[in-house]
Scaffold this active site. Structure first.
Site, PDB file in Angstrom:
ATOM      1  N   ASN A 299       4.764  -8.048  -2.607  1.00  0.00           N
ATOM      2  CA  ASN A 299       3.915  -7.354  -1.629  1.00  0.00           C
ATOM      3  C   ASN A 299       2.639  -6.913  -2.348  1.00  0.00           C
ATOM      4  OD1 ASN A 299       2.770  -5.771   0.347  1.00  0.00           O
ATOM      5  ND2 ASN A 299       4.223  -4.069   0.131  1.00  0.00           N
TER       6      ASN A 299
ATOM      7  N   LYS B 299       0.072  -5.656  -1.071  1.00  0.00           N
ATOM      8  CA  LYS B 299      -0.562  -4.520  -0.369  1.00  0.00           C
ATOM      9  C   LYS B 299      -2.058  -4.810  -0.171  1.00  0.00           C
ATOM     10  CE  LYS B 299       2.835  -1.582  -2.593  1.00  0.00           C
ATOM     11  NZ  LYS B 299       3.358  -0.253  -2.679  1.00  0.00           N
TER      12      LYS B 299
ATOM     13  N   HIS C 147       6.727  -0.799   6.706  1.00  0.00           N
ATOM     14  CA  HIS C 147       6.641  -0.333   5.314  1.00  0.00           C
ATOM     15  C   HIS C 147       6.335   1.164   5.315  1.00  0.00           C
ATOM     16  CE1 HIS C 147       5.262   0.177   1.198  1.00  0.00           C
ATOM     17  NE2 HIS C 147       5.882  -0.960   0.915  1.00  0.00           N
TER      18      HIS C 147
ATOM     19  N   GLU D 153       4.400   2.910   3.685  1.00  0.00           N
ATOM     20  CA  GLU D 153       2.966   3.275   3.653  1.00  0.00           C
ATOM     21  C   GLU D 153       2.372   3.226   5.060  1.00  0.00           C
ATOM     22  OE1 GLU D 153       2.011   0.441   0.646  1.00  0.00           O
ATOM     23  OE2 GLU D 153       3.009   1.677  -0.866  1.00  0.00           O
TER      24      GLU D 153
ATOM     25  N   GLU E  79      14.032   0.726   0.802  1.00  0.00           N
ATOM     26  CA  GLU E  79      12.958   1.167  -0.087  1.00  0.00           C
ATOM     27  C   GLU E  79      12.860   2.699  -0.043  1.00  0.00           C
ATOM     28  OE1 GLU E  79      10.010  -2.008  -1.120  1.00  0.00           O
ATOM     29  OE2 GLU E  79       9.213  -1.012   0.644  1.00  0.00           O
TER      30      GLU E  79
ATOM     31  N   GLY F 287       6.265   2.868  -6.199  1.00  0.00           N
ATOM     32  CA  GLY F 287       5.038   3.073  -6.978  1.00  0.00           C
ATOM     33  C   GLY F 287       5.083   4.281  -7.905  1.00  0.00           C
TER      34      GLY F 287
ATOM     35  N   SER G 121       9.704   0.393  -7.433  1.00  0.00           N
ATOM     36  CA  SER G 121       9.421   0.378  -8.877  1.00  0.00           C
ATOM     37  C   SER G 121      10.248  -0.655  -9.648  1.00  0.00           C
ATOM     38  CB  SER G 121       9.608   1.771  -9.479  1.00  0.00           C
ATOM     39  OG  SER G 121       8.640   2.663  -8.953  1.00  0.00           O
TER      40      SER G 121
ATOM     41  N   GLY H 116       6.306  -4.432  -5.361  1.00  0.00           N
ATOM     42  CA  GLY H 116       4.900  -4.095  -5.146  1.00  0.00           C
ATOM     43  C   GLY H 116       4.101  -4.324  -6.419  1.00  0.00           C
TER      44      GLY H 116
HETATM   45  C1  PEP Z   1       6.586  -1.799  -2.165  1.00  0.00           C
HETATM   46  O1  PEP Z   1       5.395  -1.815  -1.988  1.00  0.00           O
HETATM   47  O2  PEP Z   1       7.309  -2.096  -1.231  1.00  0.00           O
HETATM   48  C2  PEP Z   1       7.117  -1.418  -3.471  1.00  0.00           C
HETATM   49  C3  PEP Z   1       8.410  -1.439  -3.640  1.00  0.00           C
HETATM   50  O3  PEP Z   1       6.215  -1.077  -4.425  1.00  0.00           O
HETATM   51  P1  PEP Z   1       6.508  -0.849  -5.993  1.00  0.00           P
HETATM   52  O4  PEP Z   1       7.298  -2.039  -6.470  1.00  0.00           O
HETATM   53  O5  PEP Z   1       5.154  -0.781  -6.620  1.00  0.00           O
HETATM   54  O6  PEP Z   1       7.281   0.419  -6.112  1.00  0.00           O
END
Ligand code: PEP
Length: 247
Positions: A10, A12, A95, A97, A165, A171, A208, A229
Site C-alpha cells: 500500500n 498510500k 483503511h 486512515e 490492521e 506506521g 509495521s 505500508g
Molecule cells: C498500512 O498502511 O496499511 C500499513 C500497515 O502501514 P505500515 O506497514 O507502514 O504500518
C-alpha cells in the site's frame, strides 16, 4: 488446503507522481516467489502507468479505495468498473486512515463493498482494527465486521479479503505479539466463516511489517498474508517480505 498468501504493498499517497515511473520500473524487475500473490496499490493517478509497466502475470494491481456507486454525478469519485478496466484486481476499503481523516463509517464501507462486489473479478480488501492496544478489540472488530458486511452475499467463486490492521501498529513501528494476532485472526475468520464459505475468505495482517519481522508471521496458519505500508516503498524490502512468508 492452504491458500496462496497475498502480500499487498500500500503506497498510500507517499510517492510523488514524478517518482512513480521509477519505482514501478524497479518493482517490474523483481522476481516474486511462486506461492505468493504480490499486489501493488499505487495511488489512482499512477494506476494506468502501473498497468503498463508491470507484468500483471507476475504482480497484481490494486486500488486504495473506490466509490460507493459505479457511475453518476459524484464529483471526484472513482468508479469500481473503471478500476477493474484499468487492470486492478484488488481494492482496499475502509483503511483506518480513511476512517480517521475522511470520516468513513462502517455504513459507507458497506456501500463501497457492495459496489466493488458488483464488478466481476474485483476483490475487496476490507480493513478492520482497534484504535488502542488492548481496548476491547473483540467488540471493535465485531462491530466493524457487522457494519461492513451487512447484507453482503457472495456469488459462487467470488472472493473477499479482510485485513486486520490494529491502528496502534500502523506506521508506528510497534510490533504486535503473536498471541494478539492469533486471537484477532481467529475471531475474524470465525465471524466470516459463519456467513461465507472458508474457501472464499482470506485474512491478512497489517501494521509495521518490515523485512526484519515479516518471518514472524509466516507460520501462523490463520495469517493468509500481509498488508504492508512503509516497507513496501523499498522494492527489495517488499521482496524480502514476500519471500519470508514462504518460510
Ligand atoms: C498500512 O498502511 O496499511 C500499513 C500497515 O502501514 P505500515 O506497514 O507502514 O504500518
Amino acid at each position: 488446503m492452504s491458500k496462496t498468501k497475498i502480500i499487498i504493498a500500500n503506497w498510500k499517497m507517499k510517492v510523488p507522481h514524478q517518482g512513480a515511473a521509477n519505482l514501478l520500473r524497479r518493482f517490474s524487475h523483481l522476481s516474486f516467489p511462486a506461492g505468493i500473490e504480490a499486489v501493488v496499490c499505487p495511488d489512482f493517478l499512477a494506476l494506468p502507468l502501473a498497468a503498463k509497466t508491470l507484468s500483471l502475470r507476475k504482480l497484481k494491481l490494486g486500488a486504495q479505495d473506490a466509490a460507493f456507486i459505479d457511475r453518476g454525478a459524484y464529483t471526484g469519485e472513482i468508479s469500481p468498473t473503471d478500476i477493474k478496466s484499468l487492470g486492478a484486481t484488488y481494492v482496499i476499503l475502509g483503511h483506518s486512515e480513511r476512517r480517521q481523516y475522511l470520516g468513513e463509517t462502517d455504513a459507507l464501507i458497506n456501500k463501497k463493498l457492495q459496489a466493488v462486489l458488483a464488478v466481476p473479478g474485483l476483490i475487496p480488501v476490507v480493513c478492520v482494527g482497534e484504535k488502542a492496544r488492548g481496548k476491547n478489540p473483540k467488540a471493535v472488530l465485531q462491530k466493524q465486521l457487522a457494519g461492513a458486511f451487512k447484507d453482503i452475499r457472495l456469488k459462487p467463486g467470488q472472493r473477499l479479503v479482510v485485513a486486520y490492521e490494529p491502528v496502534w501498529a500502523i506506521g508506528t513501528g510497534r510490533v504486535i505479539k503473536r498471541s494478539e494476532v492469533v486471537l484477532a485472526h481467529l475471531l475474524i475468520l470465525g465471524w466470516l466463516t459463519k456467513r461465507f464459505s472458508p474457501t472464499q475468505c482470506q485474512v491478512l495482517y497489517g501494521g509495521s511489517v518490515d523485512a526484519k519481522n515479516a518471518a514472524n508471521f509466516s507460520d501462523i496458519s490463520v495469517v493468509d498474508g500481509l498488508l504492508v505500508g512503509g516497507a513496501s516503498l523499498e522494492p527489495k524490502s517488499f521482496l524480502t517480505i514476500c519471500r519470508s512468508m514462504l518460510k
